[in-house]
Design a protein around this motif. Structure first.
Motif, PDB file in Angstrom:
ATOM      1  N   ARG A 146       0.810  -1.227   0.000  1.00 50.91           N
ATOM      2  CA  ARG A 146       0.000   0.000   0.000  1.00 50.91           C
ATOM      3  C   ARG A 146       0.840   1.273   0.000  1.00 50.91           C
ATOM      4  NH1 ARG A 146      -5.784  -0.433   1.908  1.00 50.91           N
ATOM      5  NH2 ARG A 146      -6.174  -2.652   1.781  1.00 50.91           N
ATOM      6  N   TYR A 147       1.938   1.244   0.742  1.00 47.87           N
ATOM      7  CA  TYR A 147       2.765   2.444   0.851  1.00 47.87           C
ATOM      8  C   TYR A 147       3.957   2.432  -0.093  1.00 47.87           C
ATOM      9  CZ  TYR A 147       0.083   3.702   4.963  1.00 47.87           C
ATOM     10  OH  TYR A 147      -0.931   4.051   5.817  1.00 47.87           O
ATOM     11  N   LYS A 148       4.098   1.353  -0.836  1.00 42.88           N
ATOM     12  CA  LYS A 148       5.186   1.212  -1.804  1.00 42.88           C
ATOM     13  C   LYS A 148       6.547   1.421  -1.135  1.00 42.88           C
ATOM     14  CE  LYS A 148       2.299   2.431  -5.635  1.00 42.88           C
ATOM     15  NZ  LYS A 148       1.391   3.501  -5.865  1.00 42.88           N
ATOM     16  N   VAL A 149       6.764   0.674  -0.059  1.00 38.08           N
ATOM     17  CA  VAL A 149       8.057   0.698   0.629  1.00 38.08           C
ATOM     18  C   VAL A 149       8.638  -0.706   0.601  1.00 38.08           C
ATOM     19  CG1 VAL A 149       7.456   2.603   2.158  1.00 38.08           C
ATOM     20  CG2 VAL A 149       7.032   0.274   2.906  1.00 38.08           C
ATOM     21  N   GLN A 150       9.936  -0.762   0.721  1.00 35.88           N
ATOM     22  CA  GLN A 150      10.599  -2.062   0.762  1.00 35.88           C
ATOM     23  C   GLN A 150      10.492  -2.638   2.170  1.00 35.88           C
ATOM     24  OE1 GLN A 150      14.597  -1.491  -0.530  1.00 35.88           O
ATOM     25  NE2 GLN A 150      13.996  -1.152  -2.668  1.00 35.88           N
ATOM     26  N   ARG A 151      10.523  -3.937   2.220  1.00 34.37           N
ATOM     27  CA  ARG A 151      10.429  -4.630   3.508  1.00 34.37           C
ATOM     28  C   ARG A 151      11.592  -4.245   4.421  1.00 34.37           C
ATOM     29  NH1 ARG A 151       7.026  -7.891   6.493  1.00 34.37           N
ATOM     30  NH2 ARG A 151       8.339  -8.259   8.276  1.00 34.37           N
ATOM     31  N   GLN A 152      12.745  -3.981   3.840  1.00 34.05           N
ATOM     32  CA  GLN A 152      13.917  -3.599   4.616  1.00 34.05           C
ATOM     33  C   GLN A 152      13.682  -2.304   5.380  1.00 34.05           C
ATOM     34  OE1 GLN A 152      16.590  -5.310   5.321  1.00 34.05           O
ATOM     35  NE2 GLN A 152      17.267  -3.634   6.623  1.00 34.05           N
ATOM     36  N   PHE A 153      12.917  -1.374   4.822  1.00 32.41           N
ATOM     37  CA  PHE A 153      12.618  -0.118   5.504  1.00 32.41           C
ATOM     38  C   PHE A 153      11.829  -0.383   6.781  1.00 32.41           C
ATOM     39  CE2 PHE A 153       9.881   3.679   6.086  1.00 32.41           C
ATOM     40  CZ  PHE A 153      10.881   4.595   6.362  1.00 32.41           C
ATOM     41  N   ILE A 154      10.834  -1.250   6.702  1.00 25.95           N
ATOM     42  CA  ILE A 154      10.040  -1.605   7.880  1.00 25.95           C
ATOM     43  C   ILE A 154      10.924  -2.298   8.916  1.00 25.95           C
ATOM     44  CG2 ILE A 154       8.161  -3.073   8.709  1.00 25.95           C
ATOM     45  CD1 ILE A 154       6.673  -2.427   6.140  1.00 25.95           C
ATOM     46  N   ASN A 155      11.770  -3.213   8.463  1.00 24.21           N
ATOM     47  CA  ASN A 155      12.676  -3.901   9.381  1.00 24.21           C
ATOM     48  C   ASN A 155      13.637  -2.927  10.055  1.00 24.21           C
ATOM     49  OD1 ASN A 155      11.513  -6.377   8.855  1.00 24.21           O
ATOM     50  ND2 ASN A 155      13.018  -6.927   7.299  1.00 24.21           N
ATOM     51  N   SER A 156      14.116  -1.947   9.301  1.00 27.44           N
ATOM     52  CA  SER A 156      15.019  -0.953   9.872  1.00 27.44           C
ATOM     53  C   SER A 156      14.327  -0.118  10.944  1.00 27.44           C
ATOM     54  CB  SER A 156      15.553  -0.029   8.778  1.00 27.44           C
ATOM     55  OG  SER A 156      16.302  -0.748   7.839  1.00 27.44           O
ATOM     56  N   LEU A 157      13.080   0.278  10.684  1.00 26.48           N
ATOM     57  CA  LEU A 157      12.327   1.033  11.682  1.00 26.48           C
ATOM     58  C   LEU A 157      12.094   0.204  12.934  1.00 26.48           C
ATOM     59  CD1 LEU A 157       9.630   2.875   9.513  1.00 26.48           C
ATOM     60  CD2 LEU A 157      11.742   3.815  10.476  1.00 26.48           C
ATOM     61  N   TYR A 158      11.852  -1.085  12.744  1.00 25.58           N
ATOM     62  CA  TYR A 158      11.650  -1.982  13.880  1.00 25.58           C
ATOM     63  C   TYR A 158      12.943  -2.141  14.687  1.00 25.58           C
ATOM     64  CZ  TYR A 158      11.226  -6.348  16.445  1.00 25.58           C
ATOM     65  OH  TYR A 158      11.260  -7.297  17.425  1.00 25.58           O
ATOM     66  N   GLU A 159      14.042  -2.360  14.005  1.00 19.43           N
ATOM     67  CA  GLU A 159      15.324  -2.542  14.684  1.00 19.43           C
ATOM     68  C   GLU A 159      15.753  -1.284  15.429  1.00 19.43           C
ATOM     69  OE1 GLU A 159      17.931  -3.838  11.584  1.00 19.43           O
ATOM     70  OE2 GLU A 159      16.966  -5.808  11.431  1.00 19.43           O
ATOM     71  N   SER A 160      15.317  -0.129  14.948  1.00 20.07           N
ATOM     72  CA  SER A 160      15.643   1.135  15.606  1.00 20.07           C
ATOM     73  C   SER A 160      14.703   1.438  16.771  1.00 20.07           C
ATOM     74  CB  SER A 160      15.559   2.282  14.593  1.00 20.07           C
ATOM     75  OG  SER A 160      16.489   2.081  13.568  1.00 20.07           O
ATOM     76  N   GLY A 161      13.647   0.652  16.898  1.00 13.79           N
ATOM     77  CA  GLY A 161      12.694   0.873  17.976  1.00 13.79           C
ATOM     78  C   GLY A 161      11.647   1.926  17.666  1.00 13.79           C
ATOM     79  N   ILE A 162      11.556   2.321  16.413  1.00 11.61           N
ATOM     80  CA  ILE A 162      10.591   3.350  16.028  1.00 11.61           C
ATOM     81  C   ILE A 162       9.189   2.764  15.939  1.00 11.61           C
ATOM     82  CG2 ILE A 162       9.948   4.948  14.180  1.00 11.61           C
ATOM     83  CD1 ILE A 162      12.962   5.327  13.670  1.00 11.61           C
ATOM     84  N   ILE A 163       9.068   1.562  15.433  1.00 12.91           N
ATOM     85  CA  ILE A 163       7.784   0.861  15.383  1.00 12.91           C
ATOM     86  C   ILE A 163       7.952  -0.510  16.018  1.00 12.91           C
ATOM     87  CG2 ILE A 163       6.937   2.060  13.316  1.00 12.91           C
ATOM     88  CD1 ILE A 163       7.624  -0.510  11.728  1.00 12.91           C
ATOM     89  N   GLU A 164       6.835  -1.142  16.323  1.00 20.74           N
ATOM     90  CA  GLU A 164       6.854  -2.495  16.874  1.00 20.74           C
ATOM     91  C   GLU A 164       6.236  -3.451  15.867  1.00 20.74           C
ATOM     92  OE1 GLU A 164       5.187  -2.909  20.756  1.00 20.74           O
ATOM     93  OE2 GLU A 164       6.138  -1.069  21.453  1.00 20.74           O
ATOM     94  N   ILE A 165       6.813  -4.624  15.779  1.00 19.86           N
ATOM     95  CA  ILE A 165       6.277  -5.677  14.912  1.00 19.86           C
ATOM     96  C   ILE A 165       5.823  -6.819  15.806  1.00 19.86           C
ATOM     97  CG2 ILE A 165       6.857  -7.426  13.191  1.00 19.86           C
ATOM     98  CD1 ILE A 165       8.664  -5.420  11.843  1.00 19.86           C
ATOM     99  N   VAL A 166       4.618  -7.309  15.540  1.00 18.64           N
ATOM    100  CA  VAL A 166       4.051  -8.434  16.277  1.00 18.64           C
ATOM    101  C   VAL A 166       4.049  -9.631  15.335  1.00 18.64           C
ATOM    102  CG1 VAL A 166       1.988  -9.297  17.427  1.00 18.64           C
ATOM    103  CG2 VAL A 166       2.580  -6.872  17.585  1.00 18.64           C
ATOM    104  N   VAL A 167       4.533 -10.773  15.822  1.00 20.60           N
ATOM    105  CA  VAL A 167       4.561 -11.985  15.008  1.00 20.60           C
ATOM    106  C   VAL A 167       3.505 -12.943  15.541  1.00 20.60           C
ATOM    107  CG1 VAL A 167       5.946 -13.931  14.221  1.00 20.60           C
ATOM    108  CG2 VAL A 167       7.021 -11.695  14.572  1.00 20.60           C
ATOM    109  N   GLU A 168       2.580 -13.311  14.664  1.00 20.03           N
ATOM    110  CA  GLU A 168       1.553 -14.300  14.988  1.00 20.03           C
ATOM    111  C   GLU A 168       1.446 -15.272  13.827  1.00 20.03           C
ATOM    112  OE1 GLU A 168      -2.246 -12.925  16.177  1.00 20.03           O
ATOM    113  OE2 GLU A 168      -1.473 -11.723  17.826  1.00 20.03           O
ATOM    114  N   GLU A 169       1.553 -16.536  14.153  1.00 22.46           N
ATOM    115  CA  GLU A 169       1.444 -17.596  13.152  1.00 22.46           C
ATOM    116  C   GLU A 169       2.394 -17.362  11.982  1.00 22.46           C
ATOM    117  OE1 GLU A 169      -2.654 -17.820  12.058  1.00 22.46           O
ATOM    118  OE2 GLU A 169      -3.323 -18.042  14.132  1.00 22.46           O
ATOM    119  N   GLU A 170       3.632 -17.011  12.304  1.00 26.08           N
ATOM    120  CA  GLU A 170       4.707 -16.801  11.335  1.00 26.08           C
ATOM    121  C   GLU A 170       4.457 -15.639  10.376  1.00 26.08           C
ATOM    122  OE1 GLU A 170       5.951 -20.348   9.379  1.00 26.08           O
ATOM    123  OE2 GLU A 170       5.781 -21.556  11.192  1.00 26.08           O
ATOM    124  N   THR A 171       3.514 -14.776  10.696  1.00 24.55           N
ATOM    125  CA  THR A 171       3.244 -13.587   9.895  1.00 24.55           C
ATOM    126  C   THR A 171       3.543 -12.370  10.755  1.00 24.55           C
ATOM    127  OG1 THR A 171       1.486 -14.764   8.726  1.00 24.55           O
ATOM    128  CG2 THR A 171       1.518 -12.371   8.530  1.00 24.55           C
TER     129      THR A 171
END
Length: 96
Positions: A15-40
């Motif tokens: 939807r936002y036309k961003v690469q997955r690496q950008f989301i991972n980088s934000l997560y690793e920096s603590g800017i956003i949180e990622i929740v893992v449920e059922e391997e998703t």
């Protein structure tokens, strides 16, 4: 945490036309949180506005990840100071 409040990370990428690496980088920096449920991996809807803000800063102003971390830190400090200010105003109102 309700599953209705979770947005799949892959859907955000599309939807936002961003690469997955950008989301991972934000997560690793603590800017956003990622929740893992059922391997998703999901992003909670409460973190979506922060993600959008960081994405716009990155795209529009070409701010790198380190800059986004600094901006996020300063925005969090401003939010805390505003909450402290409100709390102090309420306490002061008791004495007036």
């Amino acid at each position: 945490m309700r599953k209705d409040d979770l947005i799949p990370a892959e859907e955000i990428c599309v939807r936002y036309k961003v690469q997955r690496q950008f989301i991972n980088s934000l997560y690793e920096s603590g800017i956003i949180e990622i929740v893992v449920e059922e391997e998703t991996e999901y992003i909670h809807c409460d973190h979506l506005s922060n993600f959008e803000r960081m994405m716009r800063l990155h795209r529009d102003l070409d701010i790198n990840l380190e800059g986004l971390e600094a901006v996020n830190h300063l925005l969090n400090q401003i939010k805390e100071l505003q909450q402290d200010n409100l709390r102090l105003r309420n306490r002061l109102g008791l004495y007036e």
